[in-house]
Motif scaffolding. Structure first.
Motif, mmCIF file in Angstrom:
data_model
loop_
_atom_site.group_PDB
_atom_site.id
_atom_site.type_symbol
_atom_site.label_atom_id
_atom_site.label_comp_id
_atom_site.label_asym_id
_atom_site.label_seq_id
_atom_site.Cartn_x
_atom_site.Cartn_y
_atom_site.Cartn_z
ATOM 1 N N THR A 141 0.875 -1.145 0.450
ATOM 2 C CA THR A 141 0.365 0.009 -0.127
ATOM 3 C C THR A 141 0.916 1.209 0.271
ATOM 4 O OG1 THR A 141 -1.163 -1.301 1.680
ATOM 5 C CG2 THR A 141 -2.395 1.243 1.636
ATOM 6 N N THR A 142 0.570 2.286 -1.292
ATOM 7 C CA THR A 142 1.542 3.171 -0.611
ATOM 8 C C THR A 142 0.403 4.736 -1.410
ATOM 9 O OG1 THR A 142 1.502 3.201 -3.307
ATOM 10 C CG2 THR A 142 3.342 2.137 -1.837
ATOM 11 N N PRO A 143 0.545 5.320 -0.846
ATOM 12 C CA PRO A 143 -0.106 6.944 -1.341
ATOM 13 C C PRO A 143 -0.471 7.404 -2.726
ATOM 14 C CG PRO A 143 1.358 7.573 0.457
ATOM 15 C CD PRO A 143 1.719 6.545 -0.416
ATOM 16 N N LEU A 144 0.511 6.825 -3.107
ATOM 17 C CA LEU A 144 0.302 6.813 -5.198
ATOM 18 C C LEU A 144 -0.972 5.708 -5.444
ATOM 19 C CD1 LEU A 144 0.879 8.055 -7.853
ATOM 20 C CD2 LEU A 144 2.637 6.551 -8.306
ATOM 21 N N LEU A 145 -0.951 4.913 -4.934
ATOM 22 C CA LEU A 145 -1.346 3.643 -5.234
ATOM 23 C C LEU A 145 -2.997 4.058 -5.523
ATOM 24 C CD1 LEU A 145 -1.852 0.533 -6.546
ATOM 25 C CD2 LEU A 145 -0.828 0.012 -4.169
ATOM 26 N N LEU A 146 -3.556 4.316 -3.911
ATOM 27 C CA LEU A 146 -4.102 4.574 -2.979
ATOM 28 C C LEU A 146 -4.811 6.114 -4.324
ATOM 29 C CD1 LEU A 146 -3.965 3.888 0.591
ATOM 30 C CD2 LEU A 146 -4.823 2.817 -0.630
ATOM 31 N N PHE A 147 -4.436 6.895 -4.499
ATOM 32 C CA PHE A 147 -4.590 7.962 -5.298
ATOM 33 C C PHE A 147 -5.275 7.365 -6.398
ATOM 34 C CE2 PHE A 147 -4.309 11.601 -7.788
ATOM 35 C CZ PHE A 147 -5.218 11.912 -7.598
ATOM 36 N N LEU A 148 -4.544 7.005 -6.995
ATOM 37 C CA LEU A 148 -4.808 6.137 -8.146
ATOM 38 C C LEU A 148 -5.492 5.251 -8.391
ATOM 39 C CD1 LEU A 148 -1.676 4.889 -10.132
ATOM 40 C CD2 LEU A 148 -2.207 7.184 -10.516
ATOM 41 N N ILE A 149 -6.142 3.689 -7.300
ATOM 42 C CA ILE A 149 -7.235 3.611 -7.304
ATOM 43 C C ILE A 149 -8.621 3.945 -7.071
ATOM 44 C CG2 ILE A 149 -9.021 1.854 -5.835
ATOM 45 C CD1 ILE A 149 -5.837 0.531 -4.986
ATOM 46 N N PHE A 150 -8.276 5.736 -6.136
ATOM 47 C CA PHE A 150 -9.437 6.647 -5.956
ATOM 48 C C PHE A 150 -9.674 7.279 -7.521
ATOM 49 C CE2 PHE A 150 -10.176 10.996 -5.793
ATOM 50 C CZ PHE A 150 -11.578 11.308 -5.390
ATOM 51 N N LEU A 151 -9.423 7.682 -8.629
ATOM 52 C CA LEU A 151 -8.844 8.359 -9.733
ATOM 53 C C LEU A 151 -9.783 6.805 -10.256
ATOM 54 C CD1 LEU A 151 -6.170 10.074 -10.433
ATOM 55 C CD2 LEU A 151 -7.933 11.081 -9.111
ATOM 56 N N VAL A 152 -9.651 6.101 -9.887
ATOM 57 C CA VAL A 152 -10.252 4.774 -11.289
ATOM 58 C C VAL A 152 -11.599 4.466 -9.962
ATOM 59 C CG1 VAL A 152 -10.259 2.317 -11.931
ATOM 60 C CG2 VAL A 152 -7.998 3.676 -11.595
ATOM 61 N N GLY A 153 -11.699 4.978 -9.190
ATOM 62 C CA GLY A 153 -13.204 4.839 -8.770
ATOM 63 C C GLY A 153 -14.074 5.523 -9.412
ATOM 64 N N VAL A 154 -13.553 6.754 -9.561
ATOM 65 C CA VAL A 154 -14.285 8.677 -10.166
ATOM 66 C C VAL A 154 -14.564 7.939 -11.349
ATOM 67 C CG1 VAL A 154 -14.218 10.822 -10.595
ATOM 68 C CG2 VAL A 154 -13.049 10.087 -8.399
ATOM 69 N N TYR A 155 -13.743 7.632 -11.879
ATOM 70 C CA TYR A 155 -13.966 7.111 -13.677
ATOM 71 C C TYR A 155 -15.278 5.953 -13.273
ATOM 72 C CZ TYR A 155 -13.615 4.745 -17.958
ATOM 73 O OH TYR A 155 -14.050 4.091 -18.672
ATOM 74 N N GLY A 156 -15.033 5.006 -12.867
ATOM 75 C CA GLY A 156 -15.168 3.775 -13.022
ATOM 76 C C GLY A 156 -17.305 4.171 -12.086
ATOM 77 N N GLY A 157 -17.465 5.329 -11.252
ATOM 78 C CA GLY A 157 -18.861 5.382 -10.966
ATOM 79 C C GLY A 157 -19.276 6.249 -12.359
ATOM 80 N N TYR A 158 -18.574 6.890 -13.179
ATOM 81 C CA TYR A 158 -18.982 7.803 -13.573
ATOM 82 C C TYR A 158 -19.941 6.483 -15.298
ATOM 83 C CZ TYR A 158 -19.372 11.828 -17.106
ATOM 84 O OH TYR A 158 -19.737 12.544 -18.123
#
Length: 254
Positions: A139-156
């Protein structure tokens, strides 16, 4: 809905569920089918998100052996996926329908490139870290941030979020590809369930479509998991790249 429309939606759900389990991008099967049958784009997007959610859960269950011992790690990854999905659904309901049309093919293309170069880059990253701490962080901050961005895209717009997740996790983690595929299925399930739950209360939904897609995608999720778990890493990576490229073509021409 006529009977043959129902059969077509059901079969599309099975195919999408199988694709989502192996790679992702099942939405690129069901979304065009729903639009072709006369459903408005927003209704097609929301009904599709709810209907495919059981399929992503089914696929995650199909990868339970690869996910053994990963409970708390998955929980950490699921949090940014959950938050991203919430943000993505808000964007879908507040932005113009074509707001992301230009950037989505670029994002999918970037994910495909990451999947292609992942073996060499992840090996280089692992060796460099071994010379330092001797351990590759899960787990790294970069990985968590990128997973968050993909979640934003996936929700859209859920299409190809699996390709994106495999791209970023493959670059930043050194786990076997099949384990990453299992984690990808869990995170996609989180995004689809969250988005579907929100859409169910605030967006236009076709519940007959949801029911047919749910049945079809659940069956497809199990089928796809059985197939995907047997694919060698090189073959699985090739499948991801081919589906990703097909997604780009379809998104550009749509």
């Amino acid at each position: 809905m006529t009977w043959w429309h129902g059969v077509l939606v059901l079969l599309a759900g099975v195919w999408a569920g199988a694709i989502n389990a192996v790679v992702g991008s099942g939405t690129l099967v069901t979304f065009p089918v729903l639009v072709a049958l006369g459903y408005p784009p927003v209704t097609a997007t929301t009904s599709n998100a709810i209907g495919l959610a059981p399929g992503t859960i089914s696929a995650a269950v199909g990868y339970r052996h690869e996910l053994a011992g990963q409970k708390w790690r998955i929980v950490r990854y699921a949090v940014p996926s959950f938050l991203g999905a919430c943000c993505g659904t808000v964007l879908l309901l507040s932005l113009p329908p074509n707001a992301f049309e230009t950037v989505v093919p670029v994002l999918v293309g970037l994910a495909v490139v990451l999947v292609i170069v992942q073996p060499k880059v992840s090996t280089w990253v692992a060796k460099r870290r071994e010379r330092g701490s001797g351990e590759v962080p899960q787990t790294t901050p970069l990985l968590l941030f990128l997973i968050f961005l993909v979640g934003v895209y996936g929700g859209y717009f859920t299409a190809a979020q699996g390709v994106m997740l495999m791209g970023i996790m493959g670059m930043l983690l050194t786990d076997p590809l099949q384990r990453l595929n299992g984690i990808k299925n869990v995170l996609a399930a989180v995004v689809n369930v969250v988005a579907g739950a929100i859409y169910a209360f605030v967006a236009p939904i076709s519940w007959p479509v949801v029911a047919l897609l749910a049945v079809g995608s659940t069956l497809g999720g199990q089928l796809g998991a059985k197939i995907g778990r047997r694919l060698p890493p090189a073959v699985l990576r090739a499948v991801i790249v081919v589906v990703g490229l097909a997604a780009i073509v379809q998104l550009v021409l749509r």
